[in-house]
Structures are given as C-alpha cells and as structure tokens.
Design an enzyme around this catalytic site. Structure first.
Site, PDB file in Angstrom:
ATOM      1  N   THR A  14       0.830  -1.211   0.000  1.00 28.00           N
ATOM      2  CA  THR A  14       0.000   0.000   0.000  1.00 28.00           C
ATOM      3  C   THR A  14       0.863   1.258   0.000  1.00 28.00           C
ATOM      4  O   THR A  14       0.650   2.172  -0.791  1.00 28.00           O
ATOM      5  CB  THR A  14      -0.885  -0.001   1.275  1.00 28.00           C
ATOM      6  OG1 THR A  14      -1.588  -1.241   1.320  1.00 28.00           O
ATOM      7  CG2 THR A  14      -1.871   1.139   1.285  1.00 28.00           C
ATOM      8  N   LYS A 107       7.618   1.368  12.137  1.00 31.05           N
ATOM      9  CA  LYS A 107       7.590   1.724  13.570  1.00 31.05           C
ATOM     10  C   LYS A 107       8.101   0.604  14.460  1.00 31.05           C
ATOM     11  O   LYS A 107       8.739   0.844  15.483  1.00 31.05           O
ATOM     12  CB  LYS A 107       6.183   2.142  14.001  1.00 31.05           C
ATOM     13  CG  LYS A 107       5.064   1.179  13.627  1.00 31.05           C
ATOM     14  CD  LYS A 107       4.401   1.561  12.335  1.00 31.05           C
ATOM     15  CE  LYS A 107       3.583   0.410  11.789  1.00 31.05           C
ATOM     16  NZ  LYS A 107       2.441   0.779  11.049  1.00 31.05           N
ATOM     17  N   GLU A 131       9.119   9.823   9.217  1.00 24.19           N
ATOM     18  CA  GLU A 131       7.872  10.553   9.498  1.00 24.19           C
ATOM     19  C   GLU A 131       6.648   9.648   9.370  1.00 24.19           C
ATOM     20  O   GLU A 131       5.680   9.769  10.139  1.00 24.19           O
ATOM     21  CB  GLU A 131       7.753  11.744   8.538  1.00 24.19           C
ATOM     22  CG  GLU A 131       6.583  12.661   8.795  1.00 24.19           C
ATOM     23  CD  GLU A 131       6.653  13.335  10.153  1.00 24.19           C
ATOM     24  OE1 GLU A 131       7.399  14.291  10.307  1.00 24.19           O
ATOM     25  OE2 GLU A 131       5.929  12.886  11.079  1.00 24.19           O
ATOM     26  N   GLY A 136       0.820   8.114  10.674  1.00 25.58           N
ATOM     27  CA  GLY A 136       0.551   8.227   9.235  1.00 25.58           C
ATOM     28  C   GLY A 136       0.863   9.604   8.672  1.00 25.58           C
ATOM     29  O   GLY A 136       2.007  10.044   8.673  1.00 25.58           O
ATOM     30  N   ILE A 138       0.202  12.596   9.711  1.00 22.52           N
ATOM     31  CA  ILE A 138       0.410  13.744  10.618  1.00 22.52           C
ATOM     32  C   ILE A 138       1.915  14.021  10.746  1.00 22.52           C
ATOM     33  O   ILE A 138       2.679  13.119  11.088  1.00 22.52           O
ATOM     34  CB  ILE A 138      -0.156  13.456  12.028  1.00 22.52           C
ATOM     35  CG1 ILE A 138      -1.656  13.163  11.953  1.00 22.52           C
ATOM     36  CG2 ILE A 138       0.117  14.624  12.964  1.00 22.52           C
ATOM     37  CD1 ILE A 138      -2.272  12.776  13.301  1.00 22.52           C
ATOM     38  N   ASP A 203       1.008  -1.877  18.059  1.00 17.67           N
ATOM     39  CA  ASP A 203       1.370  -0.880  17.035  1.00 17.67           C
ATOM     40  C   ASP A 203       1.384   0.531  17.642  1.00 17.67           C
ATOM     41  O   ASP A 203       2.315   1.308  17.407  1.00 17.67           O
ATOM     42  CB  ASP A 203       0.363  -0.968  15.875  1.00 17.67           C
ATOM     43  CG  ASP A 203       0.610   0.080  14.824  1.00 17.67           C
ATOM     44  OD1 ASP A 203       1.583  -0.049  14.068  1.00 17.67           O
ATOM     45  OD2 ASP A 203      -0.165   1.057  14.773  1.00 17.67           O
ATOM     46  N   LYS A 207       4.684   3.224  18.213  1.00 14.52           N
ATOM     47  CA  LYS A 207       4.703   4.651  17.849  1.00 14.52           C
ATOM     48  C   LYS A 207       4.944   5.516  19.085  1.00 14.52           C
ATOM     49  O   LYS A 207       5.664   6.520  19.030  1.00 14.52           O
ATOM     50  CB  LYS A 207       3.382   5.016  17.173  1.00 14.52           C
ATOM     51  CG  LYS A 207       3.184   4.279  15.853  1.00 14.52           C
ATOM     52  CD  LYS A 207       1.739   4.334  15.381  1.00 14.52           C
ATOM     53  CE  LYS A 207       1.549   3.579  14.072  1.00 14.52           C
ATOM     54  NZ  LYS A 207       0.135   3.370  13.730  1.00 14.52           N
TER      55      LYS A 207
HETATM   56  N1  HSE Z   1      -2.026  -0.438  11.258  1.00 13.98           N
HETATM   57  C1  HSE Z   1      -1.693   0.929  11.449  1.00 13.98           C
HETATM   58  C2  HSE Z   1      -2.921   1.669  11.929  1.00 13.98           C
HETATM   59  C3  HSE Z   1      -1.193   1.512  10.149  1.00 13.98           C
HETATM   60  O1  HSE Z   1      -4.016   1.095  11.880  1.00 13.98           O
HETATM   61  O2  HSE Z   1      -2.812   2.794  12.392  1.00 13.98           O
HETATM   62  C4  HSE Z   1      -0.441   2.781  10.326  1.00 13.98           C
HETATM   63  O3  HSE Z   1       0.698   2.632  11.088  1.00 13.98           O
END
Ligand code: HSE
Length: 437
Positions: A14, A107, A131, A136, A138, A203, A207
């Site tokens: 993607t 990340k 970044e 994403g 931002i 996730d 971050k």
């Molecule tokens: N899987 C992540 C999310 C994608 O849903 O935010 C972006 O890092």
C-alpha cells in the site's frame, strides 16, 4: 540543478505503491522545491506480476532487496517492507553501513532498534528518517524536531492506531461487533499484516516509544511501555460510556512522573467535547503539552496509502534538500538511558463493569468491598434486564470511581473477581480527562 537523489524502494505494498504514484505525479514540483530531482532507480518486491496501478517502466527490479543497499547507483533506500526483524532490519542496517540514507515507515523496527540504528546513521553521516512511522500523515516527527525545540515537553496523548479508532468508531455508530468491523479495516488497508498488533495495542506502543524518545530525549524504550488492547471492549461499554458523557478511545500516553517517564497504551474513557474524543474513524491525533506552547493538537489520517506515502515524501524531500539531522533530535550518544517510572502510583478515576448476581444485598456487599479498599464511588448504574439467554440472574453493573491509584484499583479488581456475587473478571477502563481539554 544538482545531481538527482537516486532512490531504491523495498516493498511495493500500500505505502510503496503510493510513494511511486506521488513521485510520478509531483516529480516536477519536488525537483523545483528541493533543487534536485528525486529519481526512482530500482524497486524490490516479492510479487513482480501484481497490478499496482503504477508505471515502473525504466525502473530496475531487484529480486533481492539487499541489492538496493549494495547498488552504486542508489543514494537512498526506502524500506517499506515492515517488521522489526528479518529482511527489513538487515536492509536498513546494510544500507546505513554502506553510507546510504534510509527512509522508513517501520515503527516496529524503530521501536526495537531505533537508538542502535541512529548510532549507525550518525557515524556514517546519513539520514534515517521515519515521518510515516508515527501517526501516518500527521507531521508529528518534524513538529517535535523543528517546531517545538523551544519547549520542554510535559506529556503526549495520542490516538496512534487508525485500525482501533476505526473499529471503536464503527462499533459506536453502527452497533456492529468487533470482529466484523476488524475485517473492514483489513480490507481498507489500515491494519497491520498481523492485526493483533493493532487491536492488542502493540502498534500504538511502537509509535509511542518513538514519540517518547523525541519528547523526553531518552533512548527508545519499547520494553517499558504498559500495553493493553481493545479486545475486551464491548458495544455495551461504548453505550455506557456515551451515557456518562465519554467516548472510548485507545490512548497512547507518555508523561513525566516520579522522576521518570511513564509510557502507557490502553483503552480510556475520554470526555465528550475534548479534542481527542472528537477524533473518529481512521483518523489519528497527537496532543502535545509543551511548557511554552501549551496544548497543541494535530489531527489527520493515520493509515492508508495516501497519508502514509505523503509522510514518506516529506522525508525524501528533506534529504534531497540536504537536511541531514540526528534521527531522534539529540545525537544518539546524548540520549538519556530509559527512565521508567512505576505506573502503580498513577491516579485516575476508573470505569468498572461486571456482572453481579441478582439477589438481595449483593450490591451492598460489593460496595462494602470497595469501601474497605478505600475506593469512593461517584456513580453506579445497574441495568434491570438480566443478561444471558432467558435471563440467568446476573445483572450488568457499572461503577465510576473517584480518583484512586492503579495499585488500589488492581487490588479491587482482584477482590471483585473472587467475590461470590460477581461473575467473571470485571472490566476496568481508565478515565483520562485532565490533560486533554
Ligand atoms: N495499522 C496501522 C494503523 C497503520 O491502523 O494505524 C499505520 O501505522
């Protein structure tokens, strides 16, 4: 015009395909803005036949992504494969050691190995830009690095996982169940390869660990992030929360406390009317509290092709312009060792939901147990309708407590789980309000 910045892209999922599309659409603009062209020289992806809707004529295919790190005609490797180990890590390390700039959206890799990779990049005098790895589209990494240099950061509150925010929003607006909505998020390209990373809070924790390093000048410290996911949140909790004037959000919080830094990711009740409560769908937001600037909230799409590729392009443009800076703002050798603050003294109000046996005196006994633990109750709601097929004598009960500490709440939870009038383990959700208004 200077010589082009020659790039190789590893991974055409993607994000990778999105980067190729932007380079094709905005090549002239970027060349003019950066003073040199950004030229796509080579790509590497597992599937060479897939139609990605991109034109790769004149671009070299490498079957082995490691060839990008070795190629003499490549100045920069964009690692868009993902994963904290394996080929992504090997490629980034090899590219940096070969004196090539690296741009990544990874990340997990940075959360686990960020400080070590920054050391290599700095030794070699090259960039390691990311970044796209946090929130994403931002521009929070640049904001922390460039715009907030005059501030001591006090806290960060983020909605950092688009998949979770999408799921919670859909559950609220449609009443659909968790698993059903997760499938949608996967189909839309928001979810990680392993979606348990999304719903389990991992996730967001990756971050957060990166943001905490930027905010507090510490080494990236993923191991000390307290992580809870959204798997146990039901439509019932979302409905109760709404009744009390809250939204349920997966929050990622890093703050100074007890001489250290607390990093925590967990579902939270956020008061309606506050900026983070209004963030819906796949949108992410980061609320930063700086001593000079005060509260600042950045909101935008946190996942998906366009937003993530947009962030990758901002890194490519910086490097093309010659902006090469330490990856975590401070030079890696000046980053402080992790300074974990214990979480059990953290205080907040709590939402407590459980099933109580429907018999005379059960509520009195349960509230007495809380009183013995010195937990004061602000609100109680007991639903009249029994749950279970045809009613099985158990009633859903929700308590909102006054402020208490984590340690006390853990004891109360264990005490209720063992209580003969309580069925199952109570669900506890923290209420976060102070910093968000
Ligand atoms: N899987 C992540 C999310 C994608 O849903 O935010 C972006 O890092």
């Amino acid at each position: 015009m200077s010589k082009p910045l020659r790039i190789g892209i590893a991974g055409l999922g993607t994000v990778g395909a999105g980067v190729v599309k932007i380079l094709a659409a905005r090549g002239d603009y970027l060349a003019a803005a950066c003073g040199r062209a950004i030229e796509l020289v080579a790509v590497s992806a597992r599937n060479t036949n897939k139609d990605r809707g991109i034109d790769l004529s004149g671009v070299r295919w490498e079957s082995d992504p490691m060839a990008l790190a070795r190629a003499d005609d490549i100045d920069l490797v964009a690692e868009l494969i993902g994963g904290s180990e394996g080929v992504a890590r090997e490629l980034v390390e090899a590219a940096l050691k070969a004196g090539k700039h690296v741009v990544t959206a990874n990340k997990a890799l940075l959360a686990h190995h960020g400080t070590a990779l920054a050391r290599i990049a700095e030794e070699k005098g090259v960039a390691l830009n990311y970044e796209a790895a946090v929130a994403g589209g931002i521009p929070i990494v640049k904001t922390m690095r460039e715009s907030l240099a005059g501030n001591e950061i006090r806290s960060i509150h983020g909605i950092l996982n688009g998949t979770c925010n999408y799921i919670l929003t859909e559950m609220e607006t449609t009443g659909r169940d968790f698993a059903d909505v997760l499938k949608d998020a996967q189909a839309l390209g928001y979810a990680e390869a392993d979606p348990t990373f999304d719903v389990g809070g991992i996730d967001a924790a990756h971050k957060l660990a990166i943001l905490a390093s930027l905010a507090f000048g510490t080494e990236v410290d993923f191991a000390n992030v307290h992580i809870e996911g959204i798997e146990k949140i039901s439509a019932t909790d979302i409905a109760f929360a709404r009744e009390f004037g809250f939204k349920v959000k997966l929050l990622a919080i890093a703050e100074k406390a007890n001489g250290g830094v607390v990093q925590r990711v967990h579902p939270a009740l956020v008061p309606e009317g506050t900026p983070l409560a209004a963030v819906s769908g796949v949108y992410n937001a980061v609320a930063v509290d700086g001593d000079r600037v005060g509260h600042l909230v950045l909101e935008g799409r946190g996942a998906g092709e366009g937003p993530t590729a947009s962030a990758v392009l901002s890194d490519l443009a910086d490097i093309a312009r010659g902006l090469i800076v330490p990856p975590f703002i401070l030079p890696a050798k000046k980053l402080k060792a992790p300074a974990k603050a214990a979480m059990d003294t953290h205080k907040s109000s709590f939402y407590l939901r459980f099933l109580a046996v429907d018999r005379a005196g059960s509520m009195a006994e349960i509230t007495r147990a809380l009183a013995q633990a010195s937990v004061s109750i602000e609100r109680i709601v007991q639903r009249g309708a029994p749950v279970g097929k045809g009613g099985d004598g158990r009633l859903p009960v929700v308590f909102i407590t006054h402020e208490t500490d984590e340690g006390t709440m853990a004891r109360v939870r264990a005490l209720l789980a063992d209580h003969e009038d309580v069925a199952g383990t109570p669900l506890v959700i923290r209420i976060e309000d102070g910093e968000l208004r």
